[in-house]
Scaffold this active site. Structure first.
Site, PDB file in Angstrom:
ATOM      1  N   GLU A  62      -7.255   4.279   7.570  1.00 28.86           N
ATOM      2  CA  GLU A  62      -7.254   5.619   7.356  1.00 28.86           C
ATOM      3  C   GLU A  62      -8.125   6.207   6.614  1.00 28.86           C
ATOM      4  O   GLU A  62      -8.566   7.427   6.719  1.00 28.86           O
ATOM      5  CB  GLU A  62      -5.644   5.917   6.500  1.00 28.86           C
ATOM      6  CG  GLU A  62      -4.565   5.789   7.488  1.00 28.86           C
ATOM      7  CD  GLU A  62      -2.999   5.213   6.699  1.00 28.86           C
ATOM      8  OE1 GLU A  62      -3.067   5.260   5.456  1.00 28.86           O
ATOM      9  OE2 GLU A  62      -2.142   4.594   7.518  1.00 28.86           O
ATOM     10  N   ASN A 117       0.795  -1.135  -0.020  1.00 32.88           N
ATOM     11  CA  ASN A 117      -0.022   0.062   0.029  1.00 32.88           C
ATOM     12  C   ASN A 117       0.733   1.277   0.073  1.00 32.88           C
ATOM     13  O   ASN A 117       1.385   1.578   0.983  1.00 32.88           O
ATOM     14  CB  ASN A 117      -1.037  -0.161   1.200  1.00 32.88           C
ATOM     15  CG  ASN A 117      -1.684   1.142   1.391  1.00 32.88           C
ATOM     16  OD1 ASN A 117      -1.849   2.106   0.453  1.00 32.88           O
ATOM     17  ND2 ASN A 117      -2.385   1.382   2.761  1.00 32.88           N
ATOM     18  N   GLU A 161      -5.462  -5.710  10.353  1.00 31.68           N
ATOM     19  CA  GLU A 161      -4.514  -4.461  10.762  1.00 31.68           C
ATOM     20  C   GLU A 161      -4.879  -3.803  12.281  1.00 31.68           C
ATOM     21  O   GLU A 161      -5.651  -2.794  12.084  1.00 31.68           O
ATOM     22  CB  GLU A 161      -4.404  -3.448   9.633  1.00 31.68           C
ATOM     23  CG  GLU A 161      -4.383  -3.862   8.375  1.00 31.68           C
ATOM     24  CD  GLU A 161      -3.777  -3.009   7.223  1.00 31.68           C
ATOM     25  OE1 GLU A 161      -2.427  -2.954   6.862  1.00 31.68           O
ATOM     26  OE2 GLU A 161      -4.679  -2.123   6.974  1.00 31.68           O
TER      27      GLU A 161
HETATM   28  C1  PEP Z   1      -1.085  -0.300   5.674  1.00 27.19           C
HETATM   29  O1  PEP Z   1      -0.748   0.833   5.262  1.00 27.19           O
HETATM   30  O2  PEP Z   1      -1.916  -0.882   5.610  1.00 27.19           O
HETATM   31  C2  PEP Z   1       0.166  -0.644   6.748  1.00 27.19           C
HETATM   32  C3  PEP Z   1       0.038  -1.427   7.696  1.00 27.19           C
HETATM   33  O3  PEP Z   1       1.135   0.444   6.971  1.00 27.19           O
HETATM   34  P1  PEP Z   1       2.532   0.058   7.584  1.00 27.19           P
HETATM   35  O4  PEP Z   1       2.941  -0.865   7.102  1.00 27.19           O
HETATM   36  O5  PEP Z   1       3.527   1.250   7.465  1.00 27.19           O
HETATM   37  O6  PEP Z   1       2.258  -0.085   9.102  1.00 27.19           O
END
Ligand code: PEP
Length: 254
Positions: free
Chosen positions: A98, A10, A168
């Site tokens: 986000e 991402n 997440e």
């Molecule tokens: C994400 O954007 O879903 C993510 C997990 O970001 P990061 O790996 O930077 O924590």
């Protein structure tokens, strides 16, 4: 269990056109014919077409980071599922934390976006996860179950056959904090059990559940070594081809 590992990158709102195409070329060199895992990158909207063109006939798929619920119309700045498909994308993120926190995508909107993505033939990556406050209040399981229920709604198992779920924990995204492999495994197993209750054991056994939250080469082997962790959604570390490629190869190292 024969679930193919799925690793997503991402890119969020990073890079410019020159650095996005350079990263794409490097990824194609490193992973363009890699068969050990499914790999998808999620560039910002303006870079979807140049990235998809550079990855054509490679093993790397392209997805969008979001979509609008309407197909077309007076929705200034919005991007529809049809536009995403016609830009060469196979996947789309739905409900990224986000989007939920910064842009106010509530559960109802996330559910609509998932339905619209499915109807357009896009493969959705549904992102779910608890905040730090919710974890500290002991609500982690309840939060992820409610996010799953509301997004998956009345869809049948066959309609959801291309679904990927990304667990997440919000407190681990972009913070450098990561759930331990054991903490993540516990939630992943509970997500799979919950999905089994609603959509059947066969569907749940085949469902791929990614972990996301500060995944890096250094922690990827431990996380991807867990039975119910079938891949990773990677933010920061997906912007460096070397790091992303080593995460893609991590499962083979366990
Ligand atoms: C994400 O954007 O879903 C993510 C997990 O970001 P990061 O790996 O930077 O924590």
């Amino acid at each position: 269990m024969g679930r193919t590992t799925v690793i997503g990158g991402n890119w969020k709102m990073h890079l410019d056109l020159a650095s996005a195409t350079a990263l794409t070329s490097e990824l194609r060199n490193r992973l363009g014919s890699h068969r050990g895992a499914e790999v998808i990158v999620f560039p910002p909207f303006p870079f979807l077409v140049p990235v998809a063109e550079r990855l054509r006939e490679s093993a790397i798929g392209v997805g969008a980071q979001d979509l609008h619920t309407e197909a077309s119309g007076a929705y200034t700045s919005a991007v529809s599922a049809e536009m995403i498909v016609s830009s060469g994308c196979s996947h789309v993120l739905v409900g990224h934390s986000e989007r939920r926190a910064v842009f106010g995508d509530e559960e109802k909107i996330v559910a609509e976006k998932l339905s619209v993505a499915l109807a357009a033939g896009l493969r959705p990556v549904l992102c779910i996860g608890e905040t730090l406050e919710q974890r500290q209040a002991g609500q982690t399981f309840a939060v992820v179950r409610s996010q799953l229920d509301s997004a998956l709604g009345e869809h049948t198992a066959s309609a959801l056959s291309d679904l990927v779920v990304a667990y997440e924990p919000v407190w681990a995204i972009g913070t450098g904090l990561t759930a331990t492999p054991e903490q993540a495994q516990e939630i992943h197993a509970s997500i799979r059990a919950h999905v089994a209750d609603h959509l059947g054991l066969g569907f749940a056994a085949a469902l791929r559940i990614q972990y996301g939250g500060s995944v890096k080469p250094a922690n990827a082997v431990g996380l991807l070594g867990q039975d119910d962790i079938d891949g990773a959604l990677v933010g920061g570390a997906s912007l460096k081809a070397e790091d992303f490629a080593s995460i893609v190869r991590a499962r083979q190292l366990r």
